[in-house]
Write a protein that holds these residues in place. Sequence first.
Motif, PDB file in Angstrom:
ATOM      1  N   SER A 119       0.824  -1.209   0.000  1.00  0.00           N
ATOM      2  CA  SER A 119       0.000   0.000   0.000  1.00  0.00           C
ATOM      3  C   SER A 119       0.859   1.261   0.000  1.00  0.00           C
ATOM      4  N   ILE A 120       0.193   2.382  -0.152  1.00  0.00           N
ATOM      5  CA  ILE A 120       0.872   3.682  -0.157  1.00  0.00           C
ATOM      6  C   ILE A 120       1.429   4.008   1.225  1.00  0.00           C
ATOM      7  N   HIS A 121       0.741   3.564   2.256  1.00  0.00           N
ATOM      8  CA  HIS A 121       1.160   3.831   3.637  1.00  0.00           C
ATOM      9  C   HIS A 121       1.437   2.521   4.362  1.00  0.00           C
ATOM     10  N   PRO A 122       2.497   1.816   4.011  1.00  0.00           N
ATOM     11  CA  PRO A 122       2.760   0.529   4.657  1.00  0.00           C
ATOM     12  C   PRO A 122       3.216   0.701   6.107  1.00  0.00           C
ATOM     13  N   ALA A 123       3.020  -0.343   6.878  1.00  0.00           N
ATOM     14  CA  ALA A 123       3.506  -0.357   8.259  1.00  0.00           C
ATOM     15  C   ALA A 123       5.005  -0.648   8.265  1.00  0.00           C
ATOM     16  N   ASP A 124       5.619  -0.473   9.423  1.00  0.00           N
ATOM     17  CA  ASP A 124       7.052  -0.752   9.572  1.00  0.00           C
ATOM     18  C   ASP A 124       7.301  -2.216   9.915  1.00  0.00           C
ATOM     19  N   ALA A 125       6.281  -2.867  10.491  1.00  0.00           N
ATOM     20  CA  ALA A 125       6.395  -4.275  10.869  1.00  0.00           C
ATOM     21  C   ALA A 125       4.993  -4.884  10.881  1.00  0.00           C
ATOM     22  N   TYR A 126       4.960  -6.215  10.869  1.00  0.00           N
ATOM     23  CA  TYR A 126       3.694  -6.936  10.783  1.00  0.00           C
ATOM     24  C   TYR A 126       3.682  -8.089  11.760  1.00  0.00           C
ATOM     25  N   LEU A 127       2.508  -8.324  12.374  1.00  0.00           N
ATOM     26  CA  LEU A 127       2.320  -9.464  13.255  1.00  0.00           C
ATOM     27  C   LEU A 127       1.031 -10.161  12.867  1.00  0.00           C
ATOM     28  N   SER A 128       1.095 -11.458  12.718  1.00  0.00           N
ATOM     29  CA  SER A 128      -0.087 -12.241  12.402  1.00  0.00           C
ATOM     30  C   SER A 128      -0.643 -12.851  13.682  1.00  0.00           C
ATOM     31  N   LYS A 129      -1.947 -12.673  13.912  1.00  0.00           N
ATOM     32  CA  LYS A 129      -2.588 -13.279  15.086  1.00  0.00           C
ATOM     33  C   LYS A 129      -2.787 -14.758  14.828  1.00  0.00           C
ATOM     34  N   PRO A 130      -2.689 -15.574  15.838  1.00  0.00           N
ATOM     35  CA  PRO A 130      -2.276 -15.256  17.210  1.00  0.00           C
ATOM     36  C   PRO A 130      -0.757 -15.137  17.302  1.00  0.00           C
ATOM     37  N   PHE A 131      -0.301 -14.353  18.251  1.00  0.00           N
ATOM     38  CA  PHE A 131       1.134 -14.204  18.474  1.00  0.00           C
ATOM     39  C   PHE A 131       1.397 -14.169  19.972  1.00  0.00           C
ATOM     40  N   HIS A 132       2.630 -14.473  20.344  1.00  0.00           N
ATOM     41  CA  HIS A 132       3.033 -14.437  21.746  1.00  0.00           C
ATOM     42  C   HIS A 132       3.470 -13.008  22.072  1.00  0.00           C
ATOM     43  N   PRO A 133       3.162 -12.519  23.271  1.00  0.00           N
ATOM     44  CA  PRO A 133       3.576 -11.159  23.644  1.00  0.00           C
ATOM     45  C   PRO A 133       5.070 -10.902  23.470  1.00  0.00           C
ATOM     46  N   ARG A 134       5.895 -11.941  23.610  1.00  0.00           N
ATOM     47  CA  ARG A 134       7.349 -11.758  23.400  1.00  0.00           C
ATOM     48  C   ARG A 134       7.652 -11.320  21.977  1.00  0.00           C
ATOM     49  N   GLU A 135       6.872 -11.821  21.004  1.00  0.00           N
ATOM     50  CA  GLU A 135       7.072 -11.404  19.611  1.00  0.00           C
ATOM     51  C   GLU A 135       6.810  -9.906  19.469  1.00  0.00           C
ATOM     52  N   LEU A 136       5.746  -9.445  20.096  1.00  0.00           N
ATOM     53  CA  LEU A 136       5.418  -8.021  20.060  1.00  0.00           C
ATOM     54  C   LEU A 136       6.528  -7.197  20.701  1.00  0.00           C
ATOM     55  N   LEU A 137       6.979  -7.609  21.870  1.00  0.00           N
ATOM     56  CA  LEU A 137       8.041  -6.871  22.564  1.00  0.00           C
ATOM     57  C   LEU A 137       9.314  -6.798  21.733  1.00  0.00           C
ATOM     58  N   LYS A 138       9.661  -7.893  21.086  1.00  0.00           N
ATOM     59  CA  LYS A 138      10.874  -7.918  20.260  1.00  0.00           C
ATOM     60  C   LYS A 138      10.773  -6.891  19.125  1.00  0.00           C
ATOM     61  N   ILE A 139       9.645  -6.846  18.465  1.00  0.00           N
ATOM     62  CA  ILE A 139       9.467  -5.904  17.352  1.00  0.00           C
ATOM     63  C   ILE A 139       9.476  -4.464  17.856  1.00  0.00           C
ATOM     64  N   VAL A 140       8.778  -4.196  18.967  1.00  0.00           N
ATOM     65  CA  VAL A 140       8.755  -2.843  19.511  1.00  0.00           C
ATOM     66  C   VAL A 140      10.164  -2.402  19.871  1.00  0.00           C
ATOM     67  N   GLU A 141      10.918  -3.264  20.544  1.00  0.00           N
ATOM     68  CA  GLU A 141      12.293  -2.924  20.913  1.00  0.00           C
ATOM     69  C   GLU A 141      13.160  -2.635  19.693  1.00  0.00           C
ATOM     70  N   GLU A 142      12.980  -3.419  18.632  1.00  0.00           N
ATOM     71  CA  GLU A 142      13.741  -3.179  17.399  1.00  0.00           C
ATOM     72  C   GLU A 142      13.374  -1.827  16.788  1.00  0.00           C
ATOM     73  N   LEU A 143      12.095  -1.486  16.821  1.00  0.00           N
ATOM     74  CA  LEU A 143      11.644  -0.236  16.191  1.00  0.00           C
ATOM     75  C   LEU A 143      12.062   1.009  16.960  1.00  0.00           C
ATOM     76  N   VAL A 144      12.081   0.934  18.294  1.00  0.00           N
ATOM     77  CA  VAL A 144      12.479   2.111  19.067  1.00  0.00           C
ATOM     78  C   VAL A 144      13.973   2.149  19.324  1.00  0.00           C
ATOM     79  N   GLY A 145      14.664   1.048  19.007  1.00  0.00           N
ATOM     80  CA  GLY A 145      16.112   1.053  19.110  1.00  0.00           C
ATOM     81  C   GLY A 145      16.655   0.934  20.508  1.00  0.00           C
ATOM     82  N   VAL A 146      15.817   0.501  21.459  1.00  0.00           N
ATOM     83  CA  VAL A 146      16.285   0.325  22.826  1.00  0.00           C
ATOM     84  C   VAL A 146      15.692  -0.952  23.384  1.00  0.00           C
ATOM     85  N   SER A 147      16.371  -1.495  24.349  1.00  0.00           N
ATOM     86  CA  SER A 147      15.855  -2.599  25.126  1.00  0.00           C
ATOM     87  C   SER A 147      15.689  -2.099  26.542  1.00  0.00           C
ATOM     88  N   LEU A 148      14.460  -2.070  27.016  1.00  0.00           N
ATOM     89  CA  LEU A 148      14.197  -1.510  28.357  1.00  0.00           C
ATOM     90  C   LEU A 148      14.410  -2.541  29.443  1.00  0.00           C
TER      91      LEU A 148
END
Length: 123
Positions: A94-123
Motif C-alpha cells: 500500500s501507499i502507507h505501509p507499516a514498519d512491521a507486521y504481526l499475524s494473530k495469534p502471536f506471543h507477547p514476546r514477539e510483540l516486545l521484540k518488534i517494539v524494541e527493534e523499532l524504538v532502538g532500545v531494550s528496556l
Amino acid sequence: MKKSVLVVEDQSSQRKIMVEALQRAGYTIYQAADVQQAISLIQQQKPDVVVVDMHLPSGDGGDVIREGRKVAGSPIAIIAVSIDLAILHQNLTSIHPADAYLSKPFHPRELLKIVEELVGVSL
C-alpha cells in the motif's frame, strides 16, 4: 526517557494482553478501541510506536496508519496486526505501509521484540 506505545485493538482481551506485556517492559501505554480514539491519541500524544489491528470498528487500521504518517515531529513506528494474512500482504504494497507486521495469534514476546527493534532500545 520512557518510550510510548499506542495499542489499537477493539477486542478488550487482546488489548489487555498486549498492554500488560508492554507495561511490564517499561513502556508508557495509550489504548484505543476504534479508529477515532486512535487518531485522537496519535495527534495528542505522538507515541513512538502504534500497534494497530487492521480490522476495527468505524474504519480500518489503514486509516490509523495514514494518520500516523501525517504527524509532524519524530516519526511514529507502526506495527500492523491481523488474523488475515491477505490484509497484511495488501498493506505491504500500500501507499502507507507499516514498519512491521504481526499475524494473530502471536506471543507477547514477539510483540516486545518488534517494539524494541523499532524504538532502538531494550528496556
